[in-house]
Design an enzyme around this catalytic site. Structure first.
Site, PDB file in Angstrom:
ATOM      1  N   GLU A 130      81.729  23.791  64.385  1.00 32.26           N
ATOM      2  CA  GLU A 130      82.485  24.067  65.402  1.00 32.26           C
ATOM      3  C   GLU A 130      83.240  25.633  65.657  1.00 32.26           C
ATOM      4  OE1 GLU A 130      82.171  22.905  67.968  1.00 32.26           O
ATOM      5  OE2 GLU A 130      84.229  21.138  68.468  1.00 32.26           O
ATOM      6  N   THR A 183      85.135  27.807  75.373  1.00 39.89           N
ATOM      7  CA  THR A 183      86.014  27.152  74.752  1.00 39.89           C
ATOM      8  C   THR A 183      87.498  27.645  73.991  1.00 39.89           C
ATOM      9  OG1 THR A 183      84.746  25.023  74.357  1.00 39.89           O
ATOM     10  CG2 THR A 183      86.479  25.700  72.592  1.00 39.89           C
TER      11      THR A 183
HETATM   12  N1  HSE Z   1      90.144  20.526  71.113  1.00 35.26           N
HETATM   13  C1  HSE Z   1      89.778  21.531  72.147  1.00 35.26           C
HETATM   14  C2  HSE Z   1      90.030  21.781  73.253  1.00 35.26           C
HETATM   15  C3  HSE Z   1      88.591  20.898  72.528  1.00 35.26           C
HETATM   16  O1  HSE Z   1      90.552  21.747  74.070  1.00 35.26           O
HETATM   17  O2  HSE Z   1      89.957  23.060  73.176  1.00 35.26           O
HETATM   18  C4  HSE Z   1      87.388  21.739  72.654  1.00 35.26           C
HETATM   19  O3  HSE Z   1      86.278  21.752  72.232  1.00 35.26           O
END
Ligand code: HSE
Length: 311
Positions: A130, A183
């Protein structure tokens, strides 16, 4: 074992009030990975489908291969592995696409090697994937993709992951408008500090949501699905967000919010009928502003990755 084919599921992270600490897995969509041992001593990406050529094929830069390289290094096993990755969900969608590939890779190689790693080690290697994909090693997609069900990341350091129950009649509707939000970009726009009054509301809702999951109190789950911190900022990135959310709530869902870092929007419902109707209504709202979308309606996936074939 010489080869293995594994499916790992998509997931919805944050679940409105639990930024970076809550997520759940879906039955569909998900990614598939096929690993074959080779004699070259190298980890190679042989094929990737479903990514429109967007994912890196350099083994150190692709999250699936990077996870496998790291695991082999950790185990001091100089093995060669051919990787075929079949992306069966859109990238940059808020559905945990990079997490599904990282989990599929970590889980598959661990199975291929006869399970030398325990599940928390598999999780930590998947979190590394990730980090390669989006620069942050949050676990709220990888943990549900790996363990199935709803998962709480109570602490990152030390890592403390708690599996939560999912009420039997709980269904998720997820709608993916065909736009992409990275993201990293959706994280970069967030404020680094929040107001105490918002934090108080948010942790009240986290407690309420978890209590609702344990007691199958659907109304409590719904009224806890409120995000005072992240949604006001990120929703600006999703065209038509307010109308799409209003359409879901009008259809009778328990609650609705941004799936992970977006642009997908998710709702939770009691029963599949409301979940399907809400998904359709949300799709119509996106269509009104000229955005095509794909819908997924699923129970909470309690299983996590599945070995589809091995030889
Ligand atoms: N918790 C993370 C975000 C999840 O909201 O950025 C996305 O990968």
């Amino acid at each position: 074992m010489e080869s293995i084919r594994v499916f790992a599921p998509a997931s919805v992270a944050n679940v409105s009030c639990g930024f970076d600490i809550l997520g759940f897995a879906l039955n569909t969509p998900g990614d598939e990975i096929i690993l074959n041992q080779n004699d070259s001593g190298e980890v190679k990406i042989v094929d990737i489908t479903g990514d429109d050529g967007q994912l890196p094929k350099d083994p150190e830069k692709n999250s699936a291969s990077a996870v496998i390289i790291n695991i082999l290094k950790h185990l001091k096993l100089p093995l060669g592995i051919d990787i075929r990755l079949h992306k069966k969900m859109p990238l940059g969608s808020g559905l945990g696409s990079s997490a599904a590939s990282s989990v599929a890779a970590a889980y598959a190689v661990n199975e291929l090697l006869g399970n030398p790693l325990d599940s928390m080690e598999v999780l930590e290697f998947a979190m590394y994937g990730e980090k390669i994909a989006c620069g942050s090693d949050h676990a709220d997609n990888v943990a549900p993709a790996l363990f199935g069900g709803f998962v709480l990341i109570r602490s990152y350091n030390p890592l403390d992951v708690i599996k939560l129950p999912a009420p039997e009649e709980l269904y998720a509707s997820v709608i993916h408008p065909r736009i992409e939000i990275k993201t990293k970009d959706a994280r970069d726009i967030l404020k680094k500090q929040i107001q105490l009054k918002n934090a108080i509301k948010q942790w009240g809702n986290v407690g309420g949501l978890i209590s609702g999951l344990y007691t199958s109190d659907y109304e409590l789950i719904g009224r806890s699905m409120v995000d005072h911190i992240i949604e006001p900022i990120r929703s600006i990135l999703i065209p038509g967000y307010d109308a799409v959310k209003a359409a879901a709530l009008d259809s009778g869902v328990l609650g609705c919010g941004i799936s992970g870092s977006g642009p997908s929007v998710f709702a939770l419902s009691r029963g599949s009928r409301v979940a399907r109707e809400a998904a359709q209504k949300m799709k119509e709202e996106f269509k009104k502003i000229g955005i095509e979308s794909d819908i997924y309606v699923s129970k909470v996936n309690n299983q996590g990755p599945i070995v589809l074939e091995q030889a």
